[in-house]
Scaffold this active site. Structure first.
Site, PDB file in Angstrom:
ATOM      1  N   GLU A   1       0.775  -1.651  -0.433  1.00 14.86           N
ATOM      2  CA  GLU A   1      -0.169  -0.405   0.078  1.00 14.86           C
ATOM      3  C   GLU A   1       0.963   1.433   0.182  1.00 14.86           C
ATOM      4  O   GLU A   1       0.436   2.077   0.678  1.00 14.86           O
ATOM      5  CB  GLU A   1      -1.003   0.051   0.789  1.00 14.86           C
TER       6      GLU A   1
ATOM      7  N   HIS B   1      -9.919  -6.842  -2.559  1.00 14.67           N
ATOM      8  CA  HIS B   1     -11.208  -6.393  -1.535  1.00 14.67           C
ATOM      9  C   HIS B   1     -12.560  -5.490  -2.496  1.00 14.67           C
ATOM     10  O   HIS B   1     -12.231  -4.064  -1.999  1.00 14.67           O
ATOM     11  CB  HIS B   1     -10.899  -5.848  -0.181  1.00 14.67           C
TER      12      HIS B   1
HETATM   13  C1  XIL Z   1      -6.251  -7.202   8.263  1.00 13.80           C
HETATM   14  C2  XIL Z   1      -6.863  -8.201   8.936  1.00 13.80           C
HETATM   15  O1  XIL Z   1      -7.409  -8.952   8.047  1.00 13.80           O
HETATM   16  C3  XIL Z   1      -7.250  -7.851  10.412  1.00 13.80           C
HETATM   17  O2  XIL Z   1      -7.106  -9.300  11.304  1.00 13.80           O
HETATM   18  C4  XIL Z   1      -6.733  -6.668  11.293  1.00 13.80           C
HETATM   19  O3  XIL Z   1      -6.893  -6.797  12.026  1.00 13.80           O
HETATM   20  C5  XIL Z   1      -5.791  -5.717  10.182  1.00 13.80           C
HETATM   21  O4  XIL Z   1      -5.657  -6.446   9.069  1.00 13.80           O
HETATM   22  N1  XIL Z   1      -4.950  -5.215   4.096  1.00 13.80           N
HETATM   23  C6  XIL Z   1      -3.749  -5.777   4.455  1.00 13.80           C
HETATM   24  C7  XIL Z   1      -4.381  -6.888   5.640  1.00 13.80           C
HETATM   25  O5  XIL Z   1      -2.777  -5.683   3.405  1.00 13.80           O
HETATM   26  O6  XIL Z   1      -3.186  -7.294   5.384  1.00 13.80           O
HETATM   27  C8  XIL Z   1      -5.414  -6.150   5.924  1.00 13.80           C
HETATM   28  O7  XIL Z   1      -5.403  -7.189   7.157  1.00 13.80           O
HETATM   29  C9  XIL Z   1      -6.285  -5.471   5.010  1.00 13.80           C
HETATM   30  C10 XIL Z   1      -6.077  -4.707   4.072  1.00 13.80           C
END
Ligand code: XIL
Length: 349
Positions: free
Chosen positions: A160, A237
């Site tokens: 990111e 996502h």
């Molecule tokens: C999320 C996890 O699913 C959660 O359990 C934690 O509390 C926060 O992080 N992008 C990413 C992931 O790269 O590492 C994230 O995972 C979700 C968004």
């Protein structure tokens, strides 16, 4: 690869099948799992793994083992988990995942080395000089990648690093070290494990847009400078209420042309609750759309869901009023999304 060319011919059929939920004619006992359906496709089917669920929930554990051939640590390879105090590394939970994967014939995606979230307090709160921070980052990357050398086949080296408008995200790393920290991170990771495939990773970068343009330009630039970057990760996502990007295949294809691998790394498709059958069909379509782009691409190597069951999904805790984002219900029943992923793989055979 013949398998992938065949996909072109069946995309329309795949869409029809996914939406109607009909099982394709090629289904059989040897294709009962996602993992079996994916065999031979050149695309690994993965899931993020919640280590407490893996320890305490036998049904969860059985599905991870049987349905997937790739795993990603949902949290336990992040900086706050791996190096909770400066110079003190805690490998226990991450090693358990790597051992589980080995026992089940699975590969491991490493997530993640450099990020602006889930960093330990000592790192974010202490005022380090830029030179100290650079040393800290180098030590962390080298130590972590060396520890898992030969056991983690892909690393999300930077996570990111761009904003949606294509400018670099303002993080502690950019502020202290300037944009060169990205190339440095890849070089250090490569020195620690020359065989691991090293990835850029982000969200909202699946279709062609300002953010994915920035990644494309960065990948091209790093390659021309000889920086060891091998892959482009798209988290995936999605949400049914937003619709799905229509240019995902165009996007993966331009990375194909650069000779850069691609992967869908954290796919989930959320919805505004309550669930209804229309949203579930839209969700199935969303999961399938990203998988089709991956199967059509020459160098798309894996498709990972960010948790496979609503029993442990991160979505309800983060997106208010939303949920049901994974392919299995809370009671571990497969949804239309599960069938869509499986059917899409089967149709690509
Ligand atoms: C999320 C996890 O699913 C959660 O359990 C934690 O509390 C926060 O992080 N992008 C990413 C992931 O790269 O590492 C994230 O995972 C979700 C968004």
């Amino acid at each position: 690869m013949a398998t992938r060319r065949n996909v072109l011919a069946v995309v329309a059929l795949a869409l029809a099948t996914v939406v109607s939920g009909a099982a394709p004619a090629v289904a059989g006992a040897d294709t009962d799992t996602l993992r079996a359906a994916a065999r031979g496709s050149g695309v690994r089917i993965g899931t993020a793994v919640d280590m407490s669920a893996l320890a305490s929930d036998a049904d969860y554990r059985a599905i991870v083992a049987s349905q997937f051939d790739s795993v990603t640590a949902e949290n336990v390879m992040k900086w706050e988990a791996i190096e909770p105090e400066r110079g003190r590394y805690d490998w226990a939970a991450a090693d358990r995942l790597v051992d589980f994967a080995r026992a089940n014939g699975q590969v491991v995606r490493g997530h993640t080395l450099v990020w602006h979230n889930q960093n330990p307090a000592w790192l974010t709160e202490d005022a380090f000089t830029p030179a100290e921070l650079r040393q800290i980052l180098r030590d962390h990357i080298k130590t972590q990648v060396r520890h898992f050398k030969g056991r983690v086949y892909q690393w999300d080296v930077v996570n990111e690093v761009f904003n949606d408008d294509g400018t670099l995200r303002d993080t502690m790393w950019l502020r202290a070290l300037g944009p060169g920290y990205i190339a440095d991170a890849f070089r250090w990771a490569h020195e620690a494990d020359p065989k691991a495939k090293l990835y850029l990773n982000d969200y909202n970068n699946e279709g062609v847009n300002a953010k994915s343009d920035a990644y494309y330009a960065l990948a091209k630039q790093l390659r021309s400078q000889g920086v060891p970057i091998h892959g482009y990760g798209m988290q995936g996502h999605l949400g049914v209420q937003y619709g799905f990007p229509g240019t995902v295949f165009d996007n993966v294809r331009r990375f194909d042309a650069l000779g850069v691998q691609t992967a869908f790394t954290e796919v989930d498709v959320r919805m505004i609750l309550p669930v209804d059958p229309t949203k579930e069909q839209a969700q199935a379509y969303g999961f399938s759309t990203l998988l089709q782009a991956c199967l059509l691409a020459r160098h798309c190597v894996s498709y990972t869901v960010w948790g496979f069951t609503d029993r442990y999904s991160w979505v309800p805790g983060v997106f208010e009023g939303q949920g049901s984002a994974t392919p299995y219900t809370e009671s571990l029943q497969p949804k239309p999304a599960y069938q869509a992923i499986r059917n899409t793989f089967l149709l690509a055979r």
